[in-house]
Design a protein around this motif. Structure first.
Motif, PDB file in Angstrom:
ATOM      1  N   ARG A 288     -82.220  63.272 -63.443  1.00 19.24           N
ATOM      2  CA  ARG A 288     -81.968  61.984 -64.105  1.00 19.24           C
ATOM      3  C   ARG A 288     -83.154  61.601 -64.992  1.00 19.24           C
ATOM      4  O   ARG A 288     -82.985  61.179 -66.134  1.00 19.24           O
ATOM      5  CB  ARG A 288     -81.750  60.884 -63.067  1.00 19.24           C
ATOM      6  N   ASN A 289     -84.350  61.719 -64.437  1.00 17.56           N
ATOM      7  CA  ASN A 289     -85.539  61.352 -65.194  1.00 17.56           C
ATOM      8  C   ASN A 289     -85.761  62.275 -66.379  1.00 17.56           C
ATOM      9  O   ASN A 289     -86.132  61.832 -67.470  1.00 17.56           O
ATOM     10  CB  ASN A 289     -86.766  61.355 -64.276  1.00 17.56           C
ATOM     11  N   ALA A 290     -85.537  63.572 -66.155  1.00 13.62           N
ATOM     12  CA  ALA A 290     -85.729  64.533 -67.243  1.00 13.62           C
ATOM     13  C   ALA A 290     -84.827  64.202 -68.422  1.00 13.62           C
ATOM     14  O   ALA A 290     -85.279  64.165 -69.585  1.00 13.62           O
ATOM     15  CB  ALA A 290     -85.459  65.949 -66.731  1.00 13.62           C
ATOM     16  N   ARG A 291     -83.570  63.926 -68.135  1.00 16.29           N
ATOM     17  CA  ARG A 291     -82.605  63.716 -69.218  1.00 16.29           C
ATOM     18  C   ARG A 291     -82.724  62.340 -69.861  1.00 16.29           C
ATOM     19  O   ARG A 291     -82.390  62.165 -71.033  1.00 16.29           O
ATOM     20  CB  ARG A 291     -81.194  63.935 -68.684  1.00 16.29           C
ATOM     21  N   SER A 292     -83.190  61.355 -69.085  1.00 10.89           N
ATOM     22  CA  SER A 292     -83.232  59.997 -69.630  1.00 10.89           C
ATOM     23  C   SER A 292     -84.496  59.731 -70.439  1.00 10.89           C
ATOM     24  O   SER A 292     -84.461  58.971 -71.406  1.00 10.89           O
ATOM     25  CB  SER A 292     -83.111  58.965 -68.504  1.00 10.89           C
ATOM     26  N   TRP A 293     -85.641  60.339 -70.050  1.00 12.46           N
ATOM     27  CA  TRP A 293     -86.865  60.044 -70.798  1.00 12.46           C
ATOM     28  C   TRP A 293     -87.902  61.166 -70.814  1.00 12.46           C
ATOM     29  O   TRP A 293     -88.623  61.339 -71.792  1.00 12.46           O
ATOM     30  CB  TRP A 293     -87.545  58.783 -70.248  1.00 12.46           C
ATOM     31  N   ALA A 294     -87.979  61.951 -69.742  1.00 11.76           N
ATOM     32  CA  ALA A 294     -89.111  62.876 -69.622  1.00 11.76           C
ATOM     33  C   ALA A 294     -89.034  64.053 -70.584  1.00 11.76           C
ATOM     34  O   ALA A 294     -90.063  64.519 -71.085  1.00 11.76           O
ATOM     35  CB  ALA A 294     -89.217  63.389 -68.183  1.00 11.76           C
ATOM     36  N   ASN A 295     -87.827  64.562 -70.852  1.00  9.56           N
ATOM     37  CA  ASN A 295     -87.715  65.659 -71.815  1.00  9.56           C
ATOM     38  C   ASN A 295     -88.224  65.217 -73.187  1.00  9.56           C
ATOM     39  O   ASN A 295     -88.986  65.930 -73.854  1.00  9.56           O
ATOM     40  CB  ASN A 295     -86.264  66.130 -71.927  1.00  9.56           C
ATOM     41  N   ALA A 296     -87.812  64.044 -73.601  1.00  6.71           N
ATOM     42  CA  ALA A 296     -88.248  63.535 -74.895  1.00  6.71           C
ATOM     43  C   ALA A 296     -89.747  63.248 -74.905  1.00  6.71           C
ATOM     44  O   ALA A 296     -90.433  63.469 -75.906  1.00  6.71           O
ATOM     45  CB  ALA A 296     -87.466  62.264 -75.243  1.00  6.71           C
ATOM     46  N   SER A 297     -90.262  62.761 -73.787  1.00  4.43           N
ATOM     47  CA  SER A 297     -91.676  62.412 -73.708  1.00  4.43           C
ATOM     48  C   SER A 297     -92.577  63.637 -73.755  1.00  4.43           C
ATOM     49  O   SER A 297     -93.634  63.624 -74.399  1.00  4.43           O
ATOM     50  CB  SER A 297     -91.944  61.612 -72.431  1.00  4.43           C
ATOM     51  N   THR A 298     -92.169  64.702 -73.078  1.00  9.23           N
ATOM     52  CA  THR A 298     -93.011  65.903 -73.001  1.00  9.23           C
ATOM     53  C   THR A 298     -92.676  66.941 -74.061  1.00  9.23           C
ATOM     54  O   THR A 298     -93.466  67.860 -74.309  1.00  9.23           O
ATOM     55  CB  THR A 298     -92.869  66.566 -71.622  1.00  9.23           C
ATOM     56  N   GLY A 299     -91.492  66.840 -74.662  1.00 11.96           N
ATOM     57  CA  GLY A 299     -91.057  67.860 -75.599  1.00 11.96           C
ATOM     58  C   GLY A 299     -90.622  69.142 -74.926  1.00 11.96           C
ATOM     59  O   GLY A 299     -90.510  70.189 -75.566  1.00 11.96           O
ATOM     60  N   LEU A 300     -90.367  69.054 -73.613  1.00 11.73           N
ATOM     61  CA  LEU A 300     -89.965  70.221 -72.832  1.00 11.73           C
ATOM     62  C   LEU A 300     -88.651  69.938 -72.121  1.00 11.73           C
ATOM     63  O   LEU A 300     -88.271  68.780 -71.938  1.00 11.73           O
ATOM     64  CB  LEU A 300     -91.039  70.563 -71.787  1.00 11.73           C
ATOM     65  N   ASP A 301     -87.978  70.999 -71.713  1.00 10.03           N
ATOM     66  CA  ASP A 301     -86.770  70.848 -70.898  1.00 10.03           C
ATOM     67  C   ASP A 301     -87.184  70.916 -69.428  1.00 10.03           C
ATOM     68  O   ASP A 301     -87.305  71.999 -68.854  1.00 10.03           O
ATOM     69  CB  ASP A 301     -85.764  71.951 -71.227  1.00 10.03           C
ATOM     70  N   LEU A 302     -87.410  69.749 -68.849  1.00  7.47           N
ATOM     71  CA  LEU A 302     -87.923  69.700 -67.479  1.00  7.47           C
ATOM     72  C   LEU A 302     -86.845  69.979 -66.437  1.00  7.47           C
ATOM     73  O   LEU A 302     -87.154  70.100 -65.253  1.00  7.47           O
ATOM     74  CB  LEU A 302     -88.575  68.341 -67.207  1.00  7.47           C
ATOM     75  N   THR A 303     -85.595  70.098 -66.868  1.00  2.00           N
ATOM     76  CA  THR A 303     -84.558  70.477 -65.903  1.00  2.00           C
ATOM     77  C   THR A 303     -84.788  71.902 -65.401  1.00  2.00           C
ATOM     78  O   THR A 303     -84.324  72.253 -64.318  1.00  2.00           O
ATOM     79  CB  THR A 303     -83.153  70.373 -66.525  1.00  2.00           C
ATOM     80  N   THR A 304     -85.514  72.702 -66.175  1.00  4.22           N
ATOM     81  CA  THR A 304     -85.791  74.083 -65.753  1.00  4.22           C
ATOM     82  C   THR A 304     -86.837  74.154 -64.649  1.00  4.22           C
ATOM     83  O   THR A 304     -87.097  75.234 -64.111  1.00  4.22           O
ATOM     84  CB  THR A 304     -86.258  74.932 -66.945  1.00  4.22           C
ATOM     85  N   GLN A 305     -87.449  73.010 -64.298  1.00  2.00           N
ATOM     86  CA  GLN A 305     -88.418  73.004 -63.200  1.00  2.00           C
ATOM     87  C   GLN A 305     -87.737  73.123 -61.843  1.00  2.00           C
ATOM     88  O   GLN A 305     -88.403  73.413 -60.839  1.00  2.00           O
ATOM     89  CB  GLN A 305     -89.260  71.721 -63.249  1.00  2.00           C
TER      90      GLN A 305
END
Length: 318
Positions: A288-305
């Protein structure tokens, strides 16, 4: 077992967090208390005498905590790529409760007879630019990477009110005790918490507090029904302790209130640990966090973590 105490501000949740932590420690059980409230008073409630506990706050050391916990996990490219919801995977550094590691050594201090970690207070530099829940990231990461065993307890004094739901931290507990006074305001937080908790299958139990008679108890029973686990009566022992003139011996706590602490422990001990559920919640809130803000914030696809082959619980230690 991970236990949260929540409730309206002034309901007595910090006092009950402290009493329950002391009750567990007095029995010889391994217990760690964590002050996760914006008003940092748990150390004092546990019997710490003085201004400075000397425990470096988790919220001020998030980069070091992340660097330590990510270990050699190849799915986490850097400390900057690790957010508070990042779940453990193969290669992550996992923790044993009060283990011999640098995180516990740095952040745990004793308040009275109870080991304590603190998130830290809001300071002047935070005002207007930060959310207190960012400081709770250390607690969330800690619980995500903790492999606690039977008969071990983590007791967290959470933020007041339904504000606790502003972070996925609320889903990291085996049991949540909601402290409610016998007033309409006292039970209003219960209704909010109940509705949110049901959505995620979170188990809550209501603990009535400051009950002065049968009318108070009847009011609580009418308002919360079967969720009412037990109650504590108005305590002159607690009031004296808060004024600095009381005894420190829990044996002198009112018999009914000592019994209530036993009921709380029985409820916790009878609750089976569901490692898979804890990990699923961890992954869900990370996505949820990755898709709502963290991916955009880091420039990475954090769902792959998310490591699909990670097995949570004691097997992960091997």
């Amino acid at each position: 077992m991970r236990i949260a105490f929540v409730g309206k501000g002034g309901s007595g949740k910090t006092t009950l967090s402290a009493l329950f932590s002391r009750h567990l420690a007095r029995s010889g059980a391994p217990v760690l208390a964590i002050d996760g409230d914006i008003n940092q008073h748990l150390a004092e409630a546990l019997g710490h005498d003085g201004d400075d506990l000397g425990a470096p706050p988790l919220g001020a050391h998030l980069p070091e905590i992340k660097e330590y916990l990510r270990g050699t996990n190849p799915r986490i490219a850097s400390t900057e790529a690790m957010i508070k919801t990042t779940p453990p995977g193969r290669g992550s550094r996992l923790l044993s409760l009060l283990g011999d590691d640098e995180l516990h050594a740095r952040h745990v201090r004793r308040a009275g007879d109870v080991p304590l970690m603190v998130t830290g207070e809001f300071d002047e530099s935070d005002l207007g630019v930060a959310c207190y829940h960012s400081k709770l990231g250390g607690v969330e990461l800690y619980l995500n990477h903790l492999v606690d065993g039977p008969g071990e307890y983590v007791v967290v004094d959470m933020t007041a009110g339904a504000d606790a739901f502003a972070s996925g931290l609320f889903s990291r507990f085996d049991l949540t005790f909601l402290v409610a006074e016998p007033t309409r305001k006292g039970v209003s937080v219960y209704r909010q918490y109940r509705d949110h908790a049901e959505e995620f299958g979170i188990r809550i139990a209501v603990v009535g507090n400051k009950v002065t008679g049968e009318d108070d108890l009847l009011f609580l029973k009418e308002q919360v029904g079967d969720d009412l686990l037990t109650h504590l009566v108005h305590s002159s022992w607690v009031r004296a302790a808060e004024q600095g003139r009381g005894e420190d011996d829990l044996d002198t706590l009112e018999p009914h209130n000592r019994h209530a602490l036993n009921v709380l422990r029985e409820a916790v001990d009878s609750r089976p640990r569901d490692w898979d559920l804890l990990h699923r919640h961890s992954v869900e809130f990370h996505l949820r966090n990755a898709r709502s803000w963290a991916n955009a914030s880091t420039g990475l696809d954090l769902t792959t973590q998310v490591d699909p082959d990670f097995v949570p619980g004691p097997p992960a230690l091997t």
